[in-house]
Scaffold this motif. Structure first.
Motif, short mmCIF file in Angstrom:
data_model
loop_
_atom_site.label_atom_id
_atom_site.label_comp_id
_atom_site.label_asym_id
_atom_site.label_seq_id
_atom_site.Cartn_x
_atom_site.Cartn_y
_atom_site.Cartn_z
N LEU A 17 0.83 -1.20 0.00
CA LEU A 17 0.00 0.00 0.00
C LEU A 17 0.87 1.25 0.00
CD1 LEU A 17 -2.82 -1.00 2.54
CD2 LEU A 17 -2.96 -0.93 0.05
N PHE A 18 2.00 1.20 0.71
CA PHE A 18 2.95 2.32 0.73
C PHE A 18 3.46 2.59 -0.68
CE2 PHE A 18 7.36 3.72 2.48
CZ PHE A 18 7.03 5.05 2.27
N ILE A 19 3.80 1.54 -1.41
CA ILE A 19 4.30 1.69 -2.78
C ILE A 19 3.24 2.34 -3.67
CG2 ILE A 19 5.07 0.46 -4.84
CD1 ILE A 19 6.35 -1.62 -2.95
N ILE A 20 1.99 1.88 -3.52
CA ILE A 20 0.90 2.44 -4.34
C ILE A 20 0.68 3.91 -3.99
CG2 ILE A 20 -1.56 2.29 -4.87
CD1 ILE A 20 -1.32 -0.74 -4.35
N ALA A 21 0.76 4.23 -2.70
CA ALA A 21 0.64 5.63 -2.28
C ALA A 21 1.75 6.47 -2.91
CB ALA A 21 0.68 5.74 -0.76
N ALA A 22 2.97 5.90 -2.96
CA ALA A 22 4.10 6.60 -3.58
C ALA A 22 3.88 6.78 -5.07
CB ALA A 22 5.39 5.82 -3.32
N VAL A 23 3.28 5.79 -5.73
CA VAL A 23 2.95 5.90 -7.15
C VAL A 23 1.95 7.03 -7.37
CG1 VAL A 23 1.81 4.76 -9.10
CG2 VAL A 23 3.46 3.49 -7.70
N LEU A 79 -11.25 -12.58 16.70
CA LEU A 79 -11.68 -11.19 16.57
C LEU A 79 -10.64 -10.37 15.82
CD1 LEU A 79 -13.93 -9.21 17.29
CD2 LEU A 79 -12.71 -8.68 19.41
N TYR A 80 -9.36 -10.60 16.12
CA TYR A 80 -8.29 -9.91 15.40
C TYR A 80 -8.33 -10.27 13.92
CZ TYR A 80 -5.82 -8.28 19.62
OH TYR A 80 -5.46 -7.64 20.78
N LYS A 81 -8.47 -11.56 13.64
CA LYS A 81 -8.47 -12.01 12.24
C LYS A 81 -9.62 -11.41 11.46
CE LYS A 81 -6.15 -16.42 13.21
NZ LYS A 81 -6.24 -17.89 13.11
N PHE A 82 -10.79 -11.37 12.07
CA PHE A 82 -11.97 -10.82 11.41
C PHE A 82 -11.79 -9.32 11.16
CE2 PHE A 82 -16.24 -8.84 11.79
CZ PHE A 82 -16.80 -9.38 10.65
N CYS A 83 -11.31 -8.60 12.17
CA CYS A 83 -11.12 -7.15 12.03
C CYS A 83 -10.06 -6.81 10.99
CB CYS A 83 -10.75 -6.53 13.38
SG CYS A 83 -12.13 -6.45 14.54
N PHE A 84 -8.98 -7.59 10.96
CA PHE A 84 -7.93 -7.32 9.98
C PHE A 84 -8.39 -7.62 8.56
CE2 PHE A 84 -5.07 -6.64 13.45
CZ PHE A 84 -4.09 -5.82 12.91
N LEU A 85 -9.27 -8.60 8.41
CA LEU A 85 -9.84 -8.85 7.09
C LEU A 85 -10.63 -7.64 6.62
CD1 LEU A 85 -10.46 -10.74 4.72
CD2 LEU A 85 -12.38 -11.66 6.05
N ILE A 86 -11.39 -7.03 7.53
CA ILE A 86 -12.15 -5.82 7.21
C ILE A 86 -11.20 -4.67 6.88
CG2 ILE A 86 -13.70 -4.05 8.15
CD1 ILE A 86 -15.02 -6.27 9.79
N ILE A 87 -10.13 -4.53 7.66
CA ILE A 87 -9.16 -3.45 7.44
C ILE A 87 -8.48 -3.61 6.09
CG2 ILE A 87 -6.94 -2.51 8.22
CD1 ILE A 87 -7.93 -3.11 11.12
N THR A 89 -9.67 -5.13 3.46
CA THR A 89 -10.66 -4.90 2.41
C THR A 89 -10.96 -3.42 2.21
OG1 THR A 89 -11.68 -7.03 2.95
CG2 THR A 89 -12.97 -5.50 1.61
N THR A 90 -11.18 -2.71 3.30
CA THR A 90 -11.52 -1.28 3.21
C THR A 90 -10.33 -0.44 2.75
OG1 THR A 90 -11.10 -1.09 5.60
CG2 THR A 90 -13.39 -1.35 4.90
N ALA A 91 -9.12 -0.79 3.21
CA ALA A 91 -7.92 -0.05 2.77
C ALA A 91 -7.72 -0.23 1.27
CB ALA A 91 -6.70 -0.53 3.54
N ILE A 108 -16.64 7.44 2.10
CA ILE A 108 -17.05 7.68 3.49
C ILE A 108 -17.48 6.39 4.17
CG2 ILE A 108 -18.80 8.81 4.93
CD1 ILE A 108 -18.73 11.15 2.90
N VAL A 109 -18.20 5.54 3.42
CA VAL A 109 -18.61 4.24 3.97
C VAL A 109 -17.39 3.38 4.28
CG1 VAL A 109 -19.76 2.05 3.43
CG2 VAL A 109 -20.87 4.22 2.86
N LEU A 110 -16.43 3.34 3.37
CA LEU A 110 -15.21 2.56 3.59
C LEU A 110 -14.44 3.07 4.81
CD1 LEU A 110 -13.89 2.10 -0.07
CD2 LEU A 110 -14.80 0.33 1.42
N LEU A 111 -14.31 4.39 4.92
CA LEU A 111 -13.61 4.98 6.07
C LEU A 111 -14.34 4.67 7.37
CD1 LEU A 111 -12.54 8.48 4.70
CD2 LEU A 111 -11.02 6.74 5.63
N SER A 112 -15.66 4.69 7.32
CA SER A 112 -16.45 4.41 8.53
C SER A 112 -16.28 2.96 8.98
CB SER A 112 -17.93 4.71 8.26
OG SER A 112 -18.12 6.06 7.91
N VAL A 113 -16.35 2.04 8.03
CA VAL A 113 -16.17 0.62 8.36
C VAL A 113 -14.75 0.37 8.85
CG1 VAL A 113 -16.23 -1.74 7.46
CG2 VAL A 113 -17.97 -0.09 6.74
N PHE A 114 -13.77 0.98 8.17
CA PHE A 114 -12.37 0.88 8.61
C PHE A 114 -12.24 1.37 10.05
CE2 PHE A 114 -8.19 2.67 9.33
CZ PHE A 114 -7.31 1.78 8.72
N GLY A 115 -12.86 2.52 10.33
CA GLY A 115 -12.77 3.11 11.67
C GLY A 115 -13.36 2.21 12.74
#
Length: 407
Positions: A17-23, A79-87, A89-91, A108-115
């Motif tokens: 994701l860092f590389i894509i942000a740099a692109v 719980l960690y595994k489930f939350c990281f799957l959401i993170i 996906t939304t990222a 906004i929906v993606l940011l809200s779910v990520f949050g």
């Protein structure tokens, strides 16, 4: 399984994701140099910043916290595994939603779910961390400040609907950025660093560590005043901002004393020493800049020359401090390995960050002093932006050389 938290997946994904942000950053610079009429500048910029902080920064930092401060058994909690799957996906979704639609409903929906997912992770980590140390206090307060910063993401929607893009709107954004930067990232990264020092068996005075924590923590909330000086505020906010910057400066002196002892009592290789020194120098410059930013003259000039001073400051934090320190941490934990070509990638990364910062600030000062600007400025920044992307790609590819991605 890719959601296994003690594997390299979380960190390689964050780095991708860092590389894509740099692109995206490179594309922005390309547009400045060779303008394209239909280029969605604001949308790409929003994706660039969100993916850099929430993708690379948040994921890498929270992954290290889990690895260092919680047991392997707790890391395996569903719980960690489930939350990281959401993170994840939304990222990933933000890579698409922002460039296409900007800060609209889907983003906004993606940011809200990520949050919401990060809230669950945050409270779970706070519950699972058992040990008591200055490193733990730093990490816990980092998470507290992350939760505090996230309140702005909910409030900003209300402000947009009721008032539009007023001073309150922008100050809400700066609230979010301040407590994310100077709260979550600073506290969490130094907490991780102190934990690594403990693991190395280096004895550091608890009194000195506590003094660093107390001054840094005392400054964090009032330092938000520095972020709102651009608007029409009472002179008391300048006083509060200056006092907070001095507290940060005192905490820096304690930090430098700690690091001086560390460098005398470790056997880190050359590249690790360079990374740590580079990040600490960048952090020290950040503190010094904040001291100057408490004076009206510098506030006015920074706003007038925002493309140079403010953008330079943001990149100083994100690349020179946060990213360089994360590279140090990930190598120390043997998550990232620096082989022959990846070492070259690290050196190129540091050189490009250094040169880009010079370009930002020199150009800003030349314009401030009403002197001739640097010739071919945009072309040089574009060149180093491309070099930055290439250095990150080399580092990333080399992570697969001797150890395959864990399952």
């Amino acid at each position: 399984m890719i959601l296994k938290l003690n594997s390299k997946f979380i960190f390689l994904y964050a780095f991708a994701l860092f590389i894509i942000a740099a692109v995206y950053g490179f594309l922005i610079r390309w547009n400045f140099t060779f303008p394209v009429g239909s280029f969605p500048y604001k949308n790409i910029l929003q994706s660039h910043s969100h993916v850099a902080f929430l993708g690379w920064g948040y994921l890498a930092v929270i992954g290290v916290i889990l690895k260092l401060f919680t047991s392997v058994k707790l890391q395996k909690h569903q719980l960690y595994k489930f939350c990281f799957l959401i993170i994840y996906t939304t990222a990933t979704g933000m890579l698409i939603s922002f460039p296409i639609g900007g800060y609209k409903v889907f983003s906004i929906v993606l940011l809200s779910v990520f949050g919401i997912a990060t809230y669950v992770v945050s409270f779970k980590i706070l519950k699972d961390i058992k040990e008591q140390s200055v490193a733990t206090k730093l990490v816990k307060f980092g998470i507290y400040y992350y939760l505090l910063s996230s309140l702005a993401t909910w409030f900003i929607a209300v402000v947009m609907v009721t008032q539009g893009k007023t001073d309150l709107y922008y100050n809400t954004i700066y609230f979010y950025l301040h407590f994310l930067y100077n709260g979550f990232f600073v506290f969490a990264l130094f907490g991780i660093l102190f934990k690594l020092i403990e693991n190395e068996g280096i004895q550091i005075s608890k009194k000195t560590q506590n003094a660093f924590f107390v001054y840094l923590n005392s400054a964090c909330i009032p330092a938000y005043a520095l972020s709102i000086l651009w608007s029409d505020v009472h002179v008391i906010f300048y006083v509060i901002g200056f006092a907070a910057s001095i507290l940060q400066l005192i905490s820096l002196l304690y930090l430098l004393n700690i690091l001086k002892l560390i460098f005398k009592n470790n056997r880190w290789n050359f590249i690790l020493r360079i990374l740590l020194k580079f990040s600490v120098i960048a952090y020290a410059l950040k503190i010094i800049i904040q001291v100057f930013s408490s004076f009206p003259y510098f506030v006015e000039k920074s706003l007038a020359l925002k493309p140079y001073f403010i953008i330079g400051y943001l990149h100083l934090f994100t690349l020179a401090f946060m990213s360089a320190l994360l590279f140090f941490i990930l190598n120390q934990l043997k998550i990232f390995n620096f082989y022959k070509f990846s070492k070259v990638g690290i050196y190129v990364f540091l050189c490009t960050v250094f040169c880009t910062e010079l370009l930002f600030f020199i150009q800003g000062f030349l314009l401030l002093l009403k002197l001739n600007p640097l010739p071919h400025y945009n072309l040089w920044v574009l060149f180093f932006s491309g070099l930055l992307v290439m250095s990150l790609v080399v580092i990333f590819i080399q992570q697969f050389k001797r150890s395959k991605l864990e399952n």
